[in-house]
Design a protein around this motif. Structure first.
Motif, mmCIF file in Angstrom:
data_model
loop_
_atom_site.group_PDB
_atom_site.id
_atom_site.type_symbol
_atom_site.label_atom_id
_atom_site.label_comp_id
_atom_site.label_asym_id
_atom_site.label_seq_id
_atom_site.Cartn_x
_atom_site.Cartn_y
_atom_site.Cartn_z
ATOM 1 N N ARG A 105 0.526 -1.587 -0.015
ATOM 2 C CA ARG A 105 0.627 0.046 -0.009
ATOM 3 C C ARG A 105 1.252 1.239 -0.331
ATOM 4 O O ARG A 105 1.709 1.138 0.772
ATOM 5 N N VAL A 106 0.451 1.520 -0.825
ATOM 6 C CA VAL A 106 1.736 3.106 -1.450
ATOM 7 C C VAL A 106 1.289 4.806 -1.446
ATOM 8 O O VAL A 106 -0.033 4.249 -1.630
ATOM 9 N N TRP A 107 1.764 5.364 -1.148
ATOM 10 C CA TRP A 107 1.025 6.701 -1.025
ATOM 11 C C TRP A 107 2.404 7.149 -2.253
ATOM 12 O O TRP A 107 3.050 8.058 -2.094
ATOM 13 N N ALA A 108 1.452 8.021 -3.520
ATOM 14 C CA ALA A 108 1.952 8.332 -4.729
ATOM 15 C C ALA A 108 0.920 9.213 -5.485
ATOM 16 O O ALA A 108 -0.423 8.735 -5.405
ATOM 17 N N GLU A 109 1.115 10.499 -5.580
ATOM 18 C CA GLU A 109 0.084 11.271 -6.358
ATOM 19 C C GLU A 109 0.363 11.637 -7.583
ATOM 20 O O GLU A 109 -0.387 11.995 -8.444
ATOM 21 N N THR A 110 1.614 10.924 -8.259
ATOM 22 C CA THR A 110 1.961 12.571 -9.265
ATOM 23 C C THR A 110 2.353 11.384 -10.295
ATOM 24 O O THR A 110 2.164 9.951 -9.558
ATOM 25 N N VAL A 111 1.833 11.000 -11.437
ATOM 26 C CA VAL A 111 2.224 10.207 -12.528
ATOM 27 C C VAL A 111 3.653 9.375 -12.525
ATOM 28 O O VAL A 111 3.497 8.292 -12.588
ATOM 29 N N ALA A 112 4.840 10.111 -11.669
ATOM 30 C CA ALA A 112 6.136 8.918 -11.799
ATOM 31 C C ALA A 112 6.347 8.446 -10.441
ATOM 32 O O ALA A 112 6.668 7.957 -10.560
ATOM 33 N N GLN A 113 5.782 8.965 -9.192
ATOM 34 C CA GLN A 113 5.738 8.597 -7.975
ATOM 35 C C GLN A 113 4.533 7.195 -8.177
ATOM 36 O O GLN A 113 4.692 5.827 -8.354
ATOM 37 N N ILE A 114 3.421 7.193 -9.124
ATOM 38 C CA ILE A 114 2.245 5.960 -9.719
ATOM 39 C C ILE A 114 3.406 4.734 -10.513
ATOM 40 O O ILE A 114 3.107 3.752 -9.902
ATOM 41 N N ARG A 115 3.881 5.743 -11.355
ATOM 42 C CA ARG A 115 4.993 4.691 -12.332
ATOM 43 C C ARG A 115 6.243 3.800 -11.893
ATOM 44 O O ARG A 115 6.408 2.569 -12.204
#
Length: 206
Positions: free
Chosen positions: A100-110
């Motif tokens: 379970r990750v906290w990722a908000e931007t496209v780079a983080q999500i990718r």
């Protein structure tokens, strides 16, 4: 459907915040996971080598006892060294935990999608503000998403003169709808567990 799916998942999560992860820390995270996967492969190879050693050792003893000419005594294979981070990653690789990750931007999500897809890890993305921009990629990996429609991220243009500058697609009020249309399981959550009036009737979303 999202929460029905969540209830069927392993009850323990490995929580990770990718929002401020960059440079050496990012490399360390990926190296830890790769080292764990490599260790598991070496462990499987060691198990096979050990089985061959046990058989060879028995034959050696039997031949020696029967007075047959024997060569050098077989040596036991050396077990691989377990990386310190393997204890953290192995439950994920075994499907016993969900990342379970906290990722908000496209780079983080990718980055999260790359980890999940490469190693077959179940993934839940929290705070996926820019998830709408890569909804098809999220759907392909089968990740689930938690979004807060009041999270606002302004888009950022990348001037040609400044290569390497972080680019943000920004938030979209249609984030959950776009993700759902692509087949992503989505949970929409409020910004806080209590009733607040910071948005004043939703005007913060306009």
């Amino acid at each position: 459907p999202f929460f029905n799916t969540m209830s069927a998942l392993p009850c323990r999560f490995l929580v990770m915040d990718l929002r401020n992860l960059a440079g050496a820390k990012k490399r360390t995270l990926l190296d830890e996971l790769d080292d764990t996967v490599r260790y598991r492969r070496e462990l499987a190879a060691h198990a096979a080598a050990k089985a061959e050693y046990v058989a060879a050792k028995k034959k050696y003893r039997d031949d020696k006892k029967a007075g047959k000419k024997v060569g050098a005594e077989p040596k036991a294979p050396k077990a691989p060294k377990k990386p310190a981070a393997a204890t953290k990653w192995e439950p994920l690789l075994d499907g016993k935990r969900v990342l379970r990750v906290w990722a908000e931007t496209v780079a983080q999500i990718r980055l999260a999608l790359h980890i999940a897809e490469r190693h077959g890890i179940q993934l839940v993305i929290d705070d996926a503000v820019e998830g709408w921009a890569i909804a098809s990629e999220i759907a392909r990996v089968g990740a689930m998403v938690v979004v807060n429609p009041r999270r606002v991220l302004e888009p950022t243009e990348m001037p040609a003169a400044t290569p390497g500058r972080i680019y943000h697609h920004g938030s979209s009020i249609e984030n959950a709808a776009i993700l759902t249309r692509h087949g992503v399981k989505v949970a929409v959550v409020p910004p806080a567990p209590a009733l607040i009036a910071m948005g004043v009737g939703g005007r913060d979303l306009l």
